[in-house]
Design an enzyme around this catalytic site. Structure first.
Site, PDB file in Angstrom:
ATOM      1  N   LYS A   1      43.312  41.520  35.917  1.00 32.87           N
ATOM      2  CA  LYS A   1      42.172  41.892  36.757  1.00 32.87           C
ATOM      3  C   LYS A   1      42.293  41.096  38.058  1.00 32.87           C
ATOM      4  CE  LYS A   1      38.157  43.145  38.362  1.00 32.87           C
ATOM      5  NZ  LYS A   1      37.948  44.534  38.869  1.00 32.87           N
ATOM      6  N   CYS A  12      39.609  46.641  47.549  1.00 30.26           N
ATOM      7  CA  CYS A  12      38.441  46.735  46.667  1.00 30.26           C
ATOM      8  C   CYS A  12      37.282  47.357  47.451  1.00 30.26           C
ATOM      9  CB  CYS A  12      38.022  45.373  46.135  1.00 30.26           C
ATOM     10  SG  CYS A  12      36.570  45.515  45.050  1.00 30.26           S
TER      11      CYS A  12
END
Ligand SMILES: C=Cc1c(C(=O)O)[nH]c(=O)[nH]c1=O
Length: 312
Positions: free
Chosen positions: A45, A130
């Protein structure tokens, strides 16, 4: 049949792995992906220096009719040190990707400096895309900011590094990002991240389906396949051949994997469908991929990689 891939000095016996963000927040999840005989690797992650709880739930939603998913996770992660400890101590013969997504340039530089100075001997993915941190833009939509951070990174970073890109939708933007990326010794680019800031509605309640950002979130799954194919193809046509490509987005079948390789992908990541099926998805996809090659009497992915035909 040769279903392998290569990035820098790393050989991947299988080309499938998870997409960052899916099945990779905890050591248990990372272990499960690595333990699959049909995964070629794992990516962590995206890490920030400190632990982050992320956005309030509901923050992930599976769209109906297998259309895909929408998420606004908000970069929840266990913190950089947690993932560094994992990759330094995990015994595996598979190459490992370490993803970083600092909220500031200094955060990214600090994490990359620590990785550079560590004994980590895998590949690093700098996430410049992101879409879900409120107030934070997707860096890779700002071409000069992308050039600036890569200039500072490559002033000290010598390990294999790639960047996670958002999808582009304009041919001039393909040209512009490629002109930036070709100026740096990147090992790979990973395209695409989710399609940022989509919106989905629950028809029973006339309400959005996720809580953060008034319901806006990144789109994944089958509905993003055409955009993923286009970005892999456009970047393969423009990037130096030394820069390999990880194709991500829209994979639900072996044919989807085949299509990304046809567009030029060296490895392929699975996100939404991994959320749906868990790690058995890797075996199913690889089996279907082999069948697709068989249909045309191909013996290896190398025979089809980048060989998409156009109409004369
Ligand atoms: C790293 C944050 C990301 C997230 C997130 O944590 O919200 N979701 C995505 O679809 N892509 C990301 O890159």
């Amino acid at each position: 049949m040769d279903l392998t891939g290569q990035i820098a000095n790393f050989h991947f016996n299988h080309i499938l792995l998870n997409a960052a963000g899916v099945k990779c927040q905890t050591t248990a999840e990372l272990d499960q992906v690595l333990a699959s005989p049909y995964s070629g690797s794992v990516v962590t992650k995206s890490a920030t220096p400190m632990v982050r709880p992320g956005n309030p739930s509901p923050r992930y939603y599976q769209l109906p009719e297998e259309l895909g998913s929408i998420n606004s996770m908000g970069l929840p992660n266990e913190g950089f040190a947690y993932y560094l400890d994992y990759v330094l101590n995990k015994q595996t013969d598979k190459p490992v990707f370490f993803s970083v997504a600092g909220l500031t340039k200094d955060d990214n530089l600090a994490m990359l400096m620590e990785l550079e100075q560590s004994d980590f001997n895998g590949l690093v993915e700098l996430n410049l895309s992101c879409p879900n941190v409120p107030g934070k833009p997707q860096t890779a939509y700002d071409f000069e900011a992308t050039r600036a951070i890569l200039t500072e990174v490559f002033a000290f970073f010598t390990k294999p590094l790639g960047v996670k890109l958002p999808p582009y939708f304009d041919m001039v933007h393909f040209d512009m990002i490629a002109a930036v990326l070709n100026d740096f010794p990147l090992a790979f680019v990973n395209t695409i991240n989710s399609i940022g800031n989509g919106l989905a509605i629950d028809p029973h309640t006339d309400t959005v389906v996720i809580k953060p950002k008034g319901g806006f979130g990144g789109l994944g799954g089958s509905l993003v396949k055409a955009t993923a194919l286009a970005n892999v193809r456009a970047l393969r046509e423009r990037l130096n051949e030394s820069i390999k490509i990880i194709g991500t987005g829209g994979v639900t079948s072996g044919r989807d994997v085949y299509d990304l390789v046809l567009c030029g992908a060296d490895l392929v990541e699975v996100g939404t469908q991994l959320m749906v099926e868990d790690t058995p998805v890797f075996e199913r996809l690889e089996g279907e991929l082999a069948n697709e090659l068989d249909k045309k009497n191909y013996q290896s992915l190398a025979e089809i990689r980048g060989k998409l035909q156009t109409i004369a």
